[in-house]
Enzyme design. Structure first.
Site, PDB file in Angstrom:
ATOM      1  N   ARG A  60       5.548   6.598  -1.663  1.00 44.35           N
ATOM      2  CA  ARG A  60       6.502   6.067  -0.808  1.00 44.35           C
ATOM      3  C   ARG A  60       7.857   5.443  -1.321  1.00 44.35           C
ATOM      4  O   ARG A  60       8.047   5.135  -2.306  1.00 44.35           O
ATOM      5  CB  ARG A  60       6.095   5.265   0.356  1.00 44.35           C
ATOM      6  CG  ARG A  60       4.864   5.933   1.126  1.00 44.35           C
ATOM      7  CD  ARG A  60       4.346   4.596   2.042  1.00 44.35           C
ATOM      8  NE  ARG A  60       3.978   3.445   1.249  1.00 44.35           N
ATOM      9  CZ  ARG A  60       4.886   2.394   1.315  1.00 44.35           C
ATOM     10  NH1 ARG A  60       5.946   2.250   1.865  1.00 44.35           N
ATOM     11  NH2 ARG A  60       4.483   1.383   0.646  1.00 44.35           N
ATOM     12  N   HIS A 222      -4.322  -3.216   8.517  1.00 45.31           N
ATOM     13  CA  HIS A 222      -4.314  -2.399   7.317  1.00 45.31           C
ATOM     14  C   HIS A 222      -5.620  -2.907   6.558  1.00 45.31           C
ATOM     15  O   HIS A 222      -5.438  -3.972   5.654  1.00 45.31           O
ATOM     16  CB  HIS A 222      -3.087  -2.828   6.363  1.00 45.31           C
ATOM     17  CG  HIS A 222      -3.013  -1.875   5.283  1.00 45.31           C
ATOM     18  ND1 HIS A 222      -2.386  -2.443   4.018  1.00 45.31           N
ATOM     19  CD2 HIS A 222      -3.312  -0.834   5.092  1.00 45.31           C
ATOM     20  CE1 HIS A 222      -2.435  -1.539   3.133  1.00 45.31           C
ATOM     21  NE2 HIS A 222      -2.960  -0.582   3.592  1.00 45.31           N
ATOM     22  N   ARG A 324      -3.807  10.333  -6.789  1.00 40.50           N
ATOM     23  CA  ARG A 324      -4.467  10.316  -5.329  1.00 40.50           C
ATOM     24  C   ARG A 324      -5.245  11.467  -4.932  1.00 40.50           C
ATOM     25  O   ARG A 324      -5.142  12.619  -5.341  1.00 40.50           O
ATOM     26  CB  ARG A 324      -3.591  10.096  -4.265  1.00 40.50           C
ATOM     27  CG  ARG A 324      -2.467   8.914  -4.156  1.00 40.50           C
ATOM     28  CD  ARG A 324      -2.653   7.927  -3.156  1.00 40.50           C
ATOM     29  NE  ARG A 324      -2.070   6.628  -3.294  1.00 40.50           N
ATOM     30  CZ  ARG A 324      -2.477   5.461  -2.673  1.00 40.50           C
ATOM     31  NH1 ARG A 324      -3.520   5.765  -1.767  1.00 40.50           N
ATOM     32  NH2 ARG A 324      -1.867   4.337  -2.776  1.00 40.50           N
TER      33      ARG A 324
END
Length: 543
Positions: A60, A222, A324
């Site tokens: 990100r 989270h 990932r």
């Protein structure tokens, strides 16, 4: 809206201002994979799993994330360097540019939902430039059946244009050509210039982190979560590298989800997602069997290195450390479906304390729980350069600061209320060092951490004796089945007791300094949950 008889594969996107586009809707996974490979945007590894490369962004870009400042957000959002404002006018200009850019192209639309509890479900439509962006949202969001697709009407829209960078960022109030922006009034997540798929996932997570608490009194978290045969749910908070995914994957419990959950006024814990997005750097079948075995057709790998035989080298980080895989939840055997459960009984805050100061397990009072939740502490082991052995403390409010639009104390107060209402136990688990800091002590063995968590879940730490940590005030059990007793008080594991005390005071000081920015909004009970040492008395005049 367009005619959606059954799952019409072609959509007319004129309603969004996207003209003359060929839009494929909810193509089967095999078809999306075939198109991705044919277009040269991905390859199949030896076992048939799709692998793609996200280009120049392999994570990100938090500095390029904005929230539209308007009537909906202005009184609610905690504006800071994470939640950066952008004007409605600038958002509209960027949206028009993206819509114009997507016009005339072959596009991929994926209709799905988020929030597994039907009461809080939101429908999300993704309009993407790349076929594999659809593959990612297919894995990560909740998949819909034919009937749900036939009656689909979106609550939120994601417009994803990785190939578009605005030529005039400064005029649009942004930093550079790429952007990730949420507009709560239009209910649009706009992504331009970055192909990193996590921008879409975390964009919707950030949206839920504002909508759920303010509109539904649901606490967004989270965290990972699992549930036992007795129906009692456990929640695991923790930053990257602290063991959230590893410790929630328990052969004796069903996984609810590994990253994003809501806690409702009805006391259910529900997964926001329909999949997992796991790091695969240094992955082995021995260490992480669930993740390793989930990498099969239907999953999608990102930014991994593949040899000429089509095998992945998981130890190669030459593209990024942040390699990932995304896969649907049903790639894991032991899951709770639908992914929600009731009766939260234990909450674990996981921290990897590389200073070797915090106890391996301690029980928190409500004030301490709120304080440690707002702090969101872990320690990063400093870079791998020779001679640098001193760890660096790292704080991320609510264990998820980059995705939290409200002031951290709002989430902490909701957590405290829910804990007290439900008689939930909160535990701080140090998965980091014992016997000294990184470079001197050793990492606490996973088998001991698992033994502590199992003992807690079995109720075996309810009636043991506790002693209070002299500096942090935490309550440390004197006995835990399956764990050497001398480990339970970290001071016992250090050769030099004086060195332990000064390292503890140093870490307590870091906590105090970090908490200063939240103190004005925090209640007395929360402030009292911090370390007992007042640094002014022990560390000279740091006024």
């Amino acid at each position: 809206m367009e005619d959606m008889t059954m799952t019409a594969k072609k959509l007319n996107l004129d309603g969004y201002g996207i003209k003359n586009a060929t839009a494929h809707r909810n193509l089967p996974a095999e078809e999306l994979q075939r198109i991705t490979v044919e277009k040269g945007m991905g390859v199949e590894i030896a076992n048939g799993t799709l692998a793609i490369n996200t280009g120049k962004f392999t994570g990100r870009s938090p500095q390029d994330r904005f929230l539209v400042k308007d009537e909906y957000t202005d009184g609610k959002v905690f504006w800071n360097k994470i939640n950066k404002p952008i004007s409605t006018e600038n958002f509209d200009k960027l949206q028009n540019e993206v819509v114009k850019y997507l016009s005339g192209k072959e596009l991929y639309v994926w209709d799905a939902a988020v929030c597994a509890d039907p009461k809080y479900r939101l429908n999300v439509r993704t309009v993407a430039e790349y076929p594999w962006s659809n593959y990612f949202v297919k894995n990560m969001f909740l998949r819909l059946n034919e009937e749900e697709l036939a009656n689909f009407d979106e609550d939120w829209l994601i417009l994803c244009a990785p190939g578009y960078e605005t030529p005039s960022p400064k005029e649009h109030g942004i930093r550079q050509g790429n952007f990730s922006i949420l507009n709560f009034t239009k209910k649009i997540a706009l992504v331009g210039g970055s192909a990193y798929a996590g921008e879409m996932k975390k964009g919707i997570f950030s949206a839920l982190n504002l909508i759920l608490p303010t509109e539904h009194n649901v606490l967004p978290m989270h965290c990972s979560a699992n549930v036992g045969d007795d129906g009692e749910t456990a929640i695991f908070f923790g930053l990257s590298g602290t063991g959230k995914t590893t410790l929630s994957a328990d052969p004796n419990r069903k996984l609810i989800g590994d990253d994003e959950h809501g806690w409702t006024p009805e006391n259910t814990i529900f997964n926001f997602e329909g999949g997992c997005y796991a790091k695969v750097i240094d992955l082995t079948e021995e260490k992480e069997p669930d993740i390793y075995r989930a990498i099969r057709p239907g999953a999608m790998l990102e930014n991994v290195i593949i040899d000429e035989k089509g095998e992945v080298d998981y130890f190669d980080s030459s593209i990024t450390q942040n390699t990932r895989v995304s896969y649907p939840l049903d790639h894991i055997d032991n899951i709770q479906l639908p992914s929600y459960a009731e009766n939260p009984k234990n909450i674990f805050f996981l921290t990897c304390d590389a200073f070797g100061v915090l106890p391996p397990v301690s029980k928190l009072t409500p004030g301490q729980a709120a304080y440690h939740f707002i702090s969101g502490y872990t320690a990063k082991v400093a870079g791998t350069e020779a001679g640098i052995t001193e760890p660096v403390p790292s704080f991320s409010a609510c264990f998820g600061e980059p995705f939290m639009p409200l002031h951290p104390t709002k989430y902490a107060e909701m957590l405290s209320e829910k804990m007290e209402e439900n008689g939930v136990n909160v535990w701080l688990i140090n998965t980091g060092w014992s016997g000294g800091p990184y470079g001197v002590g050793s990492r606490i063995k996973l088998k001991y951490t698992r033994a502590m968590i199992t003992a807690i879940l079995n109720g075996e730490l309810q009636d043991v004796d506790y002693e209070q940590h002299p500096i942090f005030g935490l309550f440390m059990p004197k006995y835990c089945p399956g764990v050497p007793s001398e480990m339970l008080d970290p001071m016992n594991t250090w050769l030099q007791k004086g060195a332990y005390v000064s390292k503890s005071i140093q870490l307590a000081h870091s906590f105090h300094l970090n908490f200063e920015k939240f103190a004005s909004e925090a209640s007395e009970q929360i402030i009292e949950g911090g370390p007992l040492i007042d640094e002014h008395h022990h560390l000279g005049d740091h006024v």
